[in-house]
Enzyme design. Sequence first.
Site, PDB file in Angstrom:
ATOM      1  N   GLU A   1      -3.265  18.462   5.468  1.00 37.44           N
ATOM      2  CA  GLU A   1      -2.210  18.106   4.521  1.00 37.44           C
ATOM      3  C   GLU A   1      -0.825  18.220   5.170  1.00 37.44           C
ATOM      4  O   GLU A   1       0.094  17.490   4.800  1.00 37.44           O
ATOM      5  CB  GLU A   1      -2.317  18.998   3.283  1.00 37.44           C
ATOM      6  CG  GLU A   1      -1.494  18.550   2.100  1.00 37.44           C
ATOM      7  CD  GLU A   1      -2.041  17.301   1.387  1.00 37.44           C
ATOM      8  OE1 GLU A   1      -3.145  16.834   1.726  1.00 37.44           O
ATOM      9  OE2 GLU A   1      -1.328  16.792   0.492  1.00 37.44           O
ATOM     10  N   HIS A  51      -2.600  11.544   7.445  1.00 33.27           N
ATOM     11  CA  HIS A  51      -3.978  12.072   7.587  1.00 33.27           C
ATOM     12  C   HIS A  51      -4.708  11.341   8.722  1.00 33.27           C
ATOM     13  O   HIS A  51      -5.374  11.954   9.542  1.00 33.27           O
ATOM     14  CB  HIS A  51      -4.756  11.877   6.285  1.00 33.27           C
ATOM     15  CG  HIS A  51      -4.457  12.881   5.219  1.00 33.27           C
ATOM     16  ND1 HIS A  51      -4.587  14.231   5.412  1.00 33.27           N
ATOM     17  CD2 HIS A  51      -4.044  12.728   3.931  1.00 33.27           C
ATOM     18  CE1 HIS A  51      -4.270  14.879   4.282  1.00 33.27           C
ATOM     19  NE2 HIS A  51      -3.932  13.981   3.374  1.00 33.27           N
ATOM     20  N   HIS A  67       1.583   8.679   3.522  1.00 36.20           N
ATOM     21  CA  HIS A  67       0.855   9.952   3.405  1.00 36.20           C
ATOM     22  C   HIS A  67      -0.538   9.833   4.046  1.00 36.20           C
ATOM     23  O   HIS A  67      -0.916  10.643   4.897  1.00 36.20           O
ATOM     24  CB  HIS A  67       0.751  10.313   1.918  1.00 36.20           C
ATOM     25  CG  HIS A  67       0.002  11.572   1.616  1.00 36.20           C
ATOM     26  ND1 HIS A  67       0.620  12.769   1.345  1.00 36.20           N
ATOM     27  CD2 HIS A  67      -1.328  11.826   1.533  1.00 36.20           C
ATOM     28  CE1 HIS A  67      -0.292  13.706   1.112  1.00 36.20           C
ATOM     29  NE2 HIS A  67      -1.488  13.152   1.217  1.00 36.20           N
ATOM     30  N   GLU A  68      -1.273   8.811   3.641  1.00 34.75           N
ATOM     31  CA  GLU A  68      -2.633   8.649   4.183  1.00 34.75           C
ATOM     32  C   GLU A  68      -2.590   8.294   5.673  1.00 34.75           C
ATOM     33  O   GLU A  68      -3.482   8.693   6.434  1.00 34.75           O
ATOM     34  CB  GLU A  68      -3.402   7.583   3.397  1.00 34.75           C
ATOM     35  CG  GLU A  68      -3.589   7.885   1.908  1.00 34.75           C
ATOM     36  CD  GLU A  68      -4.219   9.236   1.612  1.00 34.75           C
ATOM     37  OE1 GLU A  68      -4.961   9.756   2.462  1.00 34.75           O
ATOM     38  OE2 GLU A  68      -3.948   9.791   0.521  1.00 34.75           O
TER      39      GLU A  68
END
Lengths: 502, 502
Positions: free
Chosen positions: B294, B268, B264-265
């Site tokens: 997001e 980003h 997820h990060e």
Amino acid sequence: MSDTTSAAYGDLLDRVGRLSNVSHASELLSWDQQVMMPDEGTPARSRQLSALSAVRHDLLTDDELGRLLDDLEAAGLDDERRAVVREVRREQERAVRVPTALVERISAASSEALTAWREAKAEDDFGTFAPHLSELLDLKRRYAEHVDPDRDPYEVLFEEYEPCLPLDHAEDVLTSLREAVVPLVEDIRAADADLATDTFTGTFAADRQDGLMRDTLDALGYPWERGRLDVAPHPFSTGTTYDARITTRYDEDDPIGALLSTVHEFGHATYTLGLPDDAYGTPLGEARDLSIHESQSRLWENHVGRSRAFWERFLPRVVEAFPGVGDPSVREAYEAVNAVDPSNLVRVEADELTYHLHIVLRFEIERDLLRGDLDVAEVPAVWNDKMESYLGVRPETDAEGCLQDIHWSHGSFGYFPTYSLGSVIAAQLFDAAAADLEGLDDLIRAGEFDPLHDWLTDRIHRHGKRFETNELVRRTTGEDVSADAFVDYATAKYGELYGLQG
Amino acid sequence: MSDTTSAAYGDLLDRVGRLSNVSHASELLSWDQQVMMPDEGTPARSRQLSALSAVRHDLLTDDELGRLLDDLEAAGLDDERRAVVREVRREQERAVRVPTALVERISAASSEALTAWREAKAEDDFGTFAPHLSELLDLKRRYAEHVDPDRDPYEVLFEEYEPCLPLDHAEDVLTSLREAVVPLVEDIRAADADLATDTFTGTFAADRQDGLMRDTLDALGYPWERGRLDVAPHPFSTGTTYDARITTRYDEDDPIGALLSTVHEFGHATYTLGLPDDAYGTPLGEARDLSIHESQSRLWENHVGRSRAFWERFLPRVVEAFPGVGDPSVREAYEAVNAVDPSNLVRVEADELTYHLHIVLRFEIERDLLRGDLDVAEVPAVWNDKMESYLGVRPETDAEGCLQDIHWSHGSFGYFPTYSLGSVIAAQLFDAAAADLEGLDDLIRAGEFDPLHDWLTDRIHRHGKRFETNELVRRTTGEDVSADAFVDYATAKYGELYGLQG
């Protein structure tokens, strides 16, 4: 204090607080750049730092700040507030007097000089660096002229690093050092003694060195809740009274280098940590410039970390961390960490004694360059002549001679003397501490560092910039800043080590 | 462009560059605070951050910036420059309209609310937090009124986080999600299927998890020369195109949590890294707000990291790192990372599907609070009623109910919807990528992530803030922002997993 004055002083503190916090933010960005930042982060980081520097400049040159300082200087404040106004005025005056365009030119010229210096050093070619050095000298002369056209430019530049000790006073100290250390080094060379320089030889894994550093910092009383230890290519210490960080570097051939360097940075950190919390963000919560800062690191590195008492306490820890060193005696350890090597050409590797001659040499050269008494082209020859005259050794290359240090490529002229000033002040402070604290050696031997730490906080740290350099030293030791204590200390220490005539 | 306009635009970029660099400096200070700072560093760090925030405010509210924007808005710029002016104006307008004193009151009230929220959550006592929530709602209503007294305050606050997608559009998306997900979750619960949720059980040492994360990031193509991975209590990602850092967190019971959180990060970070170097410091070099940000993290976490193809590739690595898990099949791993658990009360632990209902619930409550349609005292009951209605489960405590999230104690009202918006946009983008890139599943299965990465950079990252949210999505996918792609994706995926009627 009238209501108007009180309001003006409050306004001053607000502005100074913002300035100080922006500076601390910059310092954190620099710490991160040297310790954490990924390789390609530089373009963004440089612009962030330069934006903060521009913000700082705008805050310092704001007309309203000048008016506040005018009013407060005329207002008859008490000593403490007057000290605050004095310190802010000093910074504000330079910022106002020097045109931004010149500051930017110096910054750009330093960038280029740094690249040229790296190349020149790698290729041992002073000619590559010389034109950049000339340009930086010229720009810094103009800088000094803006600050004060009526004074010696070197004097003005020296004040960037040590604003509160007159240059002639500093020069007296350096001259005394040279006059005492040169013959002492000659005597040491002539003594031809055989010190146990091979006490710590072998390969020393970085992770075990790291464990030893953390143990040592624990034992010295470093408060981890307000600090951290990391690795950086050039060890330094930075931060605030709430967060004073140390960096070190591990050389797998030399655990003692890391140990003494860590103790040195610990000394810097104790100063930062000893600044009063409640004066954070004001000059009374900031350290008194480079000489005093260096006195704290040198006191811990040299007067504690190179003492026999320290090695009585810490040798067992070193042996435990590195059983391969065998079972050396305290005397062997003490000799290894104190051996004098005049043939070492490199300042950052120099021993405690010859170090000063490296500084004196640089001081004399940069002073003469700034004053126009020496041409850039003559630097390599003059450097080598002075090395021969002071240390009895002549560099074979400029890479190991006048190109060894980064400072001049930054345009930092006047910085070097603060290293020696710090060292002589350390000797003065240690004598005074020894007079005040009964059995200081025994305390060190017992690993009880709190009394010395508390004494230094009480006498030095907690005052921030309240007193100017010489006043601070005189209040603490009863003497002006002077080389005498160091010379006495060195004469006794090396006399004993090398069996010289008393 | 006339010389005057060109000069004004250059001046704007200088000011914007300084603003942007001060913001990035603040972000680095925050990263350090969460990752590196020693425990007692907070008092200094808070003041540094607040000084930088004050500097930013002064730069944004400088009259000269307003005049430049007026001139440039009237000057007939090209599309790209007009986008820059539009983005700066948006920020400048808020800064000018909202009084500093109110911003400071909100900041102080949040500090107190945060402490009260921690206590309230620990003691399961909503009454402790309620008055703080009321005060923050009141202050934020006033904030919104300063920005625009003629508009719905919730709409104005939502724009803090998603300035370029109208609230009614966002609300349509959330309503569609609720209408599709509630019955889908009911069907899943009714199906009573037995998924392999125990595929990864045991104890998973943090250092081995760390190794697995680094391997995974390597395999995904994370450029370590522009990034780092560290541990933080709440994982986040931050930085610039030159230095985009990731944090994660290791739970020794759950290596998959860290893995998906890291992916997820990473998503980003890819966005940050894909911003154009040469637009650094301008809105064209900055990310398009929270929904699009997001969308990048959710695309990598859900559409890549929870896909069967990904597990075909990565399961052997997980097994190699943790041989204790035995020899699970890809199907078992796929089921374990995709199982739906409507009984989970906690948003941050929720699965990909029920997550949206947690968001819809928060959105409805905060919207009604801001509009005065709901009293603070009613929040616990309304929360629990909605949980029962949407998820079929009723929290027994407020600690696991309306006190679980930190956001409201920060005064962040309008933030939650961006999580679901990001997720639906991720589904739209992934469909478009699959249509453009032949055999996207095969590429993932083969560990070839560059084509997807390059596609996202080309369609999304490199534009910075050039386009507004919906336009950016429409240019890339041919559709407006909508829940349809997510609903289709979820219906197919969970239909297959739970054997639902098609």
